[in-house]
Design a protein around this motif. Structure first.
Motif, PDB file in Angstrom:
ATOM      1  N   VAL A 176     -49.301 -32.538 -69.535  1.00 59.79           N
ATOM      2  CA  VAL A 176     -49.473 -33.871 -70.099  1.00 59.79           C
ATOM      3  C   VAL A 176     -49.801 -33.728 -71.588  1.00 59.79           C
ATOM      4  O   VAL A 176     -50.361 -32.722 -72.022  1.00 59.79           O
ATOM      5  N   ALA A 207     -56.243 -36.811 -71.626  1.00 61.26           N
ATOM      6  CA  ALA A 207     -55.996 -35.359 -71.621  1.00 61.26           C
ATOM      7  C   ALA A 207     -57.254 -34.599 -71.200  1.00 61.26           C
ATOM      8  O   ALA A 207     -57.176 -33.598 -70.495  1.00 61.26           O
ATOM      9  N   ASN A 235     -52.561 -28.825 -67.353  1.00 60.97           N
ATOM     10  CA  ASN A 235     -52.163 -28.363 -68.677  1.00 60.97           C
ATOM     11  C   ASN A 235     -52.050 -29.581 -69.587  1.00 60.97           C
ATOM     12  O   ASN A 235     -51.472 -30.593 -69.191  1.00 60.97           O
ATOM     13  N   SER A 236     -52.565 -29.456 -70.808  1.00 63.01           N
ATOM     14  CA  SER A 236     -52.471 -30.621 -71.683  1.00 63.01           C
ATOM     15  C   SER A 236     -52.366 -30.219 -73.143  1.00 63.01           C
ATOM     16  O   SER A 236     -52.796 -29.137 -73.540  1.00 63.01           O
ATOM     17  N   PHE A 237     -51.761 -31.087 -73.894  1.00 62.80           N
ATOM     18  CA  PHE A 237     -51.714 -30.945 -75.350  1.00 62.80           C
ATOM     19  C   PHE A 237     -52.241 -32.270 -75.897  1.00 62.80           C
ATOM     20  O   PHE A 237     -51.531 -33.266 -75.893  1.00 62.80           O
ATOM     21  N   TYR A 238     -53.498 -32.240 -76.307  1.00 65.70           N
ATOM     22  CA  TYR A 238     -54.117 -33.448 -76.868  1.00 65.70           C
ATOM     23  C   TYR A 238     -53.696 -33.456 -78.334  1.00 65.70           C
ATOM     24  O   TYR A 238     -54.260 -32.757 -79.152  1.00 65.70           O
ATOM     25  N   SER A 239     -52.681 -34.246 -78.611  1.00 63.29           N
ATOM     26  CA  SER A 239     -52.006 -34.141 -79.905  1.00 63.29           C
ATOM     27  C   SER A 239     -52.558 -35.143 -80.920  1.00 63.29           C
ATOM     28  O   SER A 239     -53.704 -35.573 -80.811  1.00 63.29           O
TER      29      SER A 239
END
Ligand code: SF4
Lengths: 540, 268
Positions: B42, B53, B59-63
C-alpha cells in the motif's frame, strides 16, 4: 600528427551524421578522435556544425581553428571564417567558392548528404574507400548511401596523407552512451525519464537497445512522475535511474528529499546545459553545481559524481548505481552537454559489476530503519515472506512507523548522520576521488571539474601546469585535493560559470585560488583560448 | 491474521477514514486465500488519509503529497506479482497529483487507487479541495470557493480507467466488496470513496440519505455511455433534496495493462 575538420550546414542535412561516420572511420584505422557537435534548438534549417579533431595521440578537447572546413551552404562560409587558419582548406558545395568543390546538394538529399561528405573526406585524406563502406553498412538504405558515397569519393581530391597508426585506440562513443552502458553494467533494471536536452540521448540509446540490454525503458508524464517511479521501483528491489537537465532536476528536488528521508536508492543523471530556466538548451555550462549539492530540503546524505569524458561516464555511472544501493541514498551524476553529446575515442572495458547491498538476514521481525553503527539498515523488499517493509516520508521509528517523539527523532537523525559519515569515509578511501594530469611536477596548478578536464590536461602538458580534478563533488575530497595541490605557487580555477560556483565550493573547504578562468557563453572551452589565457601568465 | 500495527490511531472519533480502514482490512483477509499477504503493497500520500500506511501491518510506502501512485507504478513495473493499492486524498491526488492520476488511468497500470474523498484539506485544518462544493466555507475561502468542484468519476472515465467506482465509507460491507473487485481487476482501478470528515465537513447524514447502489438498479457497467451518464447523475456541487448519488461500479472493462505492454519479460 593532429588534424581537425569542421563540417557546417543546415540542421537536417546530415552534418552531425557525417562527422560521426568520418570519426568512426578514423577510430577504426587507429586514430584518437574528439568530436564536438554544435547545434541550436531547432529541427530544420538554422545552422549546425561539428568539429572532428583527430590525432595519433589522445585528444580530448575541441579546438577553434581547424585545418579543413566542409561548407554546405553560404552561411557556413560566413560563419566559419573565424575557424579558419591561413592555410585552411575549404571543401564546399559546387555553388560556393572554395578549394575543392563537390556537388553535395546535388548528390544527395537530407541526411543522406552525410554519405557524400564522408566520401569527400576519405578521398581528401587518401583513406581507402573500403573503410567508408564498413561504417555505411550500419545505415538503413545501404545501397543508396553506398552509391552517394562512391560518387563523392570519385569527385573529391586527394590532399593529405595521414601518418599510419597501428592498433585501435578504443571505441568511438559519446558520454551519453557511456552513461547508459555504465548504468546497465551497474545492474540497471529500468530507466525512467522525461525528455530533456542534453540528457535525452541516454533515454534514446537505452530505448533502442533495451532488448539486448535486458532492461525496461519508460517515459512518464513528467519529471516528478519519473523520479517517483524510480523510488517505487527501488522500493520493490529493482535498480532504477532517471535522467534530466537542470530544469527537470528542479522539479525532482521534492522527491530527492523523500529519497533522503525514506533512504531509497536513486540515481539521477543530470546533464547540465546553459541556464538558468530554459537557458540555452543545446549548449553547455556548469552552473547547476551548487544546486545539485544543496537541492532538497532537510539534512540527508547524498553523493555527487562528475564525469569528464566517456570513459569516466561509464565508470561513474556504474559506480553511482552501486553506491546508491550500498548507502540507500540519492546519487547524482553531474555531467554537462559537452560530455554528454561529444564523442570520444576511448577504450571502455565493459564488465558487469553489481555489488550486493546490505540485505536483511531473514531473522526476527524486519525493521526497515534498524539502528546500526554505520547508519545503513539492511534492506528487504515487498514480496518477502515474513517481512513487512515500511518506507516512510515522515520521520519514523526503526519499524517505519511515523513518530514525532523527540528521542526517536534524534535517534533516526543521528542514524542518517552516521550514514553520511560512512559515505565520507568511503570517499576518503576511494583512490579515484581525485584525478591528476598535465605536468605532474609543476608547482603551478589548475583546479577544474567535469568537462574541462581534457582541455586543461592538454594545455597543462604543453605549458607546464599540473591539473587536479575532484571526481566527487559531494562528499568533497578536500584532503586529497589539498595533498595534490601541495605547496603550489599558483592556483588557477577553470570553470564554466560566471559566478564561480566551483571556486565558491573550494573556498568553503579553505582552498584559495589566485587566478581564474571562467567561461559562460555556454560554449565549451576551446584549446586555444585556455592556452592563450594561461600562456599570458608569468613563467609560461 | 493481524493487520493492525502498534501505531496509535489519531483520526478523530467518528471519522470516515475508519470505515475505509475496516473495509480494506476485511477485504485483505478475505483475499488472503488467493493473494499472499506479503504481496500486498500500500502507498499513501499526505493528509489525514495518509496515516492508513501506519495503521496497516502490510508493506507500505508512506509517500508525499500527490505522488503515491507514481511510486506504485514503479514498484509494479519491477515486480509484477505485487498487488498495489494506493490510498490517496482528494486534495492530494486531484490537485497536486492530478497528472499522475490521469496518466495512471491512461496507461491502465495494474494498480488500485482509493481516494479518501472528504472534500476538505483536513490535516491542514480545513481548506477547500478540488471536490469541495461552493457551500464549503473553508479557512482560505470563508465565503465558499470561487470555483466549482470537479467530477472525478467522469474524469477517470474520460482518462481511460478500466475500473471506475464510487464508494461510501459509511457502508463498509459494500466498500469491502468494491475493494475486492478493484484489487482483482487486472488494470487500473479507481474508487472515489465519499469519506465524511466529522471535524471539517460532516457529510454523513447527506450521503446516508442520498446514496443508492448501482447494482440494485441493474446498471450495465460494460457500457461506457451509460457509465458516463451515471457519473453525471450527481454533480458534486449539488446538495438539494432531489439529489441521487450512485455508488458501486460505474464501468469495468478488460484491456492490456501497462506492465504487459512495457515488459519484455517480468523481472520475476
Ligand atoms: S480531520 Fe476529518 S478527515 Fe481528518 S481525521 Fe479528523 S475527521 Fe478524519
Amino acid at each position: 600528427m593532429e588534424l581537425s575538420v569542421l563540417i557546417g550546414g543546415e540542421a537536417g542535412e546530415g552534418v552531425k551524421e557525417s562527422a560521426n561516420l568520418f570519426s568512426r572511420v578514423l577510430t577504426n584505422i587507429g586514430y584518437s578522435v574528439f568530436t564536438y557537435h554544435d547545434y541550436s534548438s531547432l529541427i530544420r534549417g538554422g545552422h549546425n556544425f561539428s568539429i572532428v579533431r583527430f590525432s595519433n595521440e589522445d585528444v580530448f578537447a575541441p579546438v577553434k581553428k581547424v585545418d579543413y572546413i566542409v561548407a554546405l551552404d553560404s552561411k557556413s562560409l560566413e560563419k566559419h571564417r573565424e575557424n579558419a587558419k591561413e592555410n585552411t582548406k575549404w571543401i564546399v558545395d559546387s555553388e560556393l567558392p572554395g578549394n575543392v568543390k563537390v556537388p553535395f546538394r546535388k548528390l544527395a538529399k537530407g541526411v543522406k548528404r552525410s554519405s557524400a561528405i564522408l566520401g569527400a573526406l576519405l578521398k581528401t585524406f587518401k583513406i581507402p574507400y573500403e573503410e567508408g563502406l564498413s561504417v555505411l553498412r550500419e545505415l538503413p538504405d545501404y545501397q543508396e548511401n553506398e552509391r552517394i558515397f562512391l560518387q563523392a569519393y570519385e569527385i573529391a581530391e586527394e590532399i593529405e596523407e595521414l601518418v599510419e597508426v597501428e592498433g585501435i585506440k578504443g571505441d568511438y562513443i559519446s558520454g551519453s552512451e557511456a552513461i547508459a552502458l555504465g548504468a546497465v553494467d551497474g545492474g540497471l533494471k529500468i530507466y525512467i525519464a522525461y525528455p530533456m536536452t542534453p540528457a535525452s540521448p541516454v533515454l534514446h540509446f537505452l530505448a533502442s537497445h533495451k532488448r539486448e540490454l535486458g532492461i525496461k525503458v519508460v517515459q512518464p508524464e513528467n519529471e516528478i512522475g519519473a523520479i517517483n517511479m524510480v523510488l517505487g521501483a527501488a522500493y520493490a528491489g529493482g535498480r532504477a535511474m532517471t535522467g534530466t537537465s537542470g530544469g527537470g532536476f528542479a522539479l525532482m528536488t521534492e522527491t530527492l528529499s523523500l529519497a533522503g528521508m525514506s533512504e531509497t536508492p536513486v540515481v539521477i543523471y543530470e546533464a547540465q546545459r546553459g541556464a538558468p530556466s530554459t537557458g540555452v538548451p543545446t549548449y553547455t555550462e556548469q552552473s547547476d553545481l551548487l544546486f545539485a549539492l544543496f537541492a532538497g530540503h532537510g539534512d540527508f546524505p547524498r553523493i555527487v559524481l562528475a564525469p569528464s569524458d566517456a570513459k569516466e561516464s561509464y565508470l561513474f555511472s556504474r559506480k553511482a548505481m552501486n553506491l546508491a544501493w550500498k548507502f540507500q541514498t540519492p546519487v547524482i551524476i553531474l555531467s554537462s552537454k559537452n560530455v554528454a553529446e561529444s564523442f570520444f575515442t576511448q577504450e571502455i572495458k565493459r564488465e558487469k559489476l553489481v555489488e550486493e547491498p546490505k540485505l536483511w538476514n531473514g531473522e526476527g521481525e524486519y525493521r526497515r530503519y534498524e539502528i546500526t553503527d554505520d547508519g545503513v539498515s539492511p534492506l528487504a523488499f515487498p514480496g518477502t515472506k515474513g517481512a513487512v517493509v515500511k518506507f516512510n516520508s515522515y520521520e519514523h521509528d526503526p519499524f517505519g512507523i511515523t513518530t514525532e517523539e523527540p528521542v526517536e527523532i534524534n535517534r533516526m537523525k543521528e542514524k542518517r548522520e552516521r550514514k553520511r559519515r560512512t559515505v565520507e569515509e568511503f570517499v576518503r578511501n576511494d583512490k579515484e576521488s581525485v584525478s591528476v594530469g598535465g605536468d605532474l611536477s609543476s608547482d603551478r596548478v589548475i583546479l577544474t571539474w567535469g568537462e574541462n578536464w581534457g582541455v586543461c590536461c592538454e594545455v597543462g602538458d604543453e605549458l607546464g601546469f599540473k591539473v587536479v580534478k575532484p571526481n566527487y563533488l559531494e562528499p568533497f575530497p578536500s584532503e586529497r585535493l589539498k595533498e595534490e595541490i601541495g605547496k603550489a605557487k599558483e592556483l588557477t580555477v577553470v570553470e564554466l560559470s560566471i559566478s564561480g560556483q566551483f571556486e565558491k565550493l573550494l573556498n568553503l573547504y579553505g582552498i584559495k585560488a589566485n587566478s581564474r578562468f571562467r567561461k559562460y557563453d555556454t560554449r565549451p572551452i576551446f584549446k586555444e583560448e585556455l592556452k592563450e589565457f594561461l600562456g599570458g601568465r608569468d613563467g609560461a | 491474521m493481524e493487520l493492525k500495527t502498534y501505531a496509535e490511531n489519531t483520526w478523530c472519533p467518528g471519522c470516515g477514514n475508519f470505515g475505509i480502514l475496516k473495509a480494506f482490512e476485511e477485504a485483505v483477509k478475505e483475499l488472503s486465500s488467493e493473494i499472499p499477504v506479503e504481496n500486498f503493497v500500500v502507498a499513501s500520500g499526505i493528509g489525514c488519509h495518509g496515516k492508513i500506511a501506519d495503521y496497516l501491518n502490510l508493506n507500505s510506502f508512506y509517500s508525499i503529497h500527490g505522488r503515491a501512485l507514481s511510486n506504485l507504478e514503479g514498484a509494479k513495473l519491477i515486480k509484477g506479482k505485487l498487488v498495489c493499492v494506493g490510498f490517496v486524498g482528494d486534495g492530494d491526488i486531484y490537485a497536486e497529483g492530478i497528472s499522475h492520476l490521469i496518466f495512471a488511468a491512461k496507461r491502465n497500470v495494474d494498480i488500485t487507487a482509493v481516494v479518501h474523498d472528504n472534500r476538505s484539506y483536513s490535516l491542514t485544518t480545513g481548506q477547500f479541495t478540488p471536490t469541495s462544493p461552493s457551500r464549503f466555507k473553508g479557512k482560505s475561502t470563508p465565503e465558499g470557493p470561487p470555483e466549482d468542484p470537479m467530477n472525478p468519476v467522469a474524469l477517470m472515465l474520460s482518462a481511460g480507467a478500466t475500473f471506475v467506482a464510487r464508494g461510501f465509507s459509511g457502508d463498509i460491507q459494500h466498500l469491502k466488496w468494491l475493494f475486492k473487485e478493484a484489487v482483482k481487476h487486472r488494470g487500473f482501478s479507481f474508487i472515489d470513496v465519499l469519506q465524511p470528515c466529522v471535524s471539517f465537513f460532516n457529510t454523513f447524514p447527506f450521503y446516508r440519505k442520498h446514496c443508492y447502489k448501482l447494482e440494485d438498479e441493474g446498471h450495465d457497467f460494460t457500457d461506457f455511455e451509460k457509465a458516463m451518464e451515471k457519473a453525471r447523475e450527481w454533480d458534486y456541487n449539488r446538495d438539494d433534496e432531489d439529489v441521487r448519488i450512485p455508488i458501486g461500479i460505474f464501468y469495468k472493462v478488460q484491456k492490456p495493462t501497462y506492465e504487459e505492454r512495457v515488459n519484455i519479460k517480468d523481472s520475476e
